[in-house]
Each structure stands twice: as structure tokens, then as C-alpha cells.
Write a protein that holds these residues in place. Structure first.
Motif, short mmCIF file in Angstrom:
data_model
loop_
_atom_site.label_atom_id
_atom_site.label_comp_id
_atom_site.label_asym_id
_atom_site.label_seq_id
_atom_site.Cartn_x
_atom_site.Cartn_y
_atom_site.Cartn_z
N ALA A 41 8.42 -2.05 -5.80
CA ALA A 41 8.23 -1.02 -4.77
C ALA A 41 6.88 -0.34 -4.95
N VAL A 42 6.51 -0.04 -6.18
CA VAL A 42 5.21 0.59 -6.44
C VAL A 42 4.07 -0.34 -6.04
N VAL A 43 4.17 -1.61 -6.39
CA VAL A 43 3.13 -2.57 -6.01
C VAL A 43 3.03 -2.67 -4.50
N TRP A 44 4.17 -2.72 -3.81
CA TRP A 44 4.15 -2.82 -2.36
C TRP A 44 3.49 -1.58 -1.73
N VAL A 46 1.29 0.45 -3.08
CA VAL A 46 -0.12 0.55 -3.43
C VAL A 46 -0.96 -0.48 -2.67
N PHE A 47 -0.48 -1.71 -2.56
CA PHE A 47 -1.32 -2.78 -2.03
C PHE A 47 -1.01 -3.19 -0.58
N PHE A 48 0.23 -3.06 -0.12
CA PHE A 48 0.59 -3.64 1.15
C PHE A 48 0.99 -2.63 2.22
N ARG A 49 0.96 -1.38 1.92
CA ARG A 49 1.30 -0.36 2.91
C ARG A 49 0.14 -0.17 3.86
#
Length: 50
Positions: A41-44, A46-49
């Protein structure tokens, strides 16, 4: 079935592996799965929002 020989308990390899996983195994699996979901969720975010 376990037998006693010379004062020692003797089991076959299959019998020796028949232990049931205790609550610590369930806690470990739950915590590791939750941590993996949180990390993804954190990666999403940070990078894909967008």
C-alpha cells in the motif's frame, strides 16, 4: 506408534513430524501478511497514485 527401547522413546520419521503448529505460527503468518499488505500500500501510494 512410539515405543521405548533402552529407556528412550523411538518414533518413525513420519511420527516425529506430526506436531501441530501452535498459535505462534498463526501469529507469524498473520503479522507477515499484514506487513506485506502495508508495504505494498505504501509503495502504491508513493509511486502509482495520480
Amino acid at each position: 506408534m512410539a515405543t521405548k527401547q533402552n529407556g528412550r522413546i523411538v518414533e518413525s520419521a513420519t511420527e516425529a513430524r506430526q506436531a501441530e503448529p501452535g498459535p505462534s505460527v498463526l501469529a507469524l503468518l498473520t503479522m507477515s501478511t499484514g506487513l506485506a499488505v502495508l508495504l505494498l500500500a505504501v509503495v502504491w501510494f508513493v509511486f502509482f497514485r495520480t
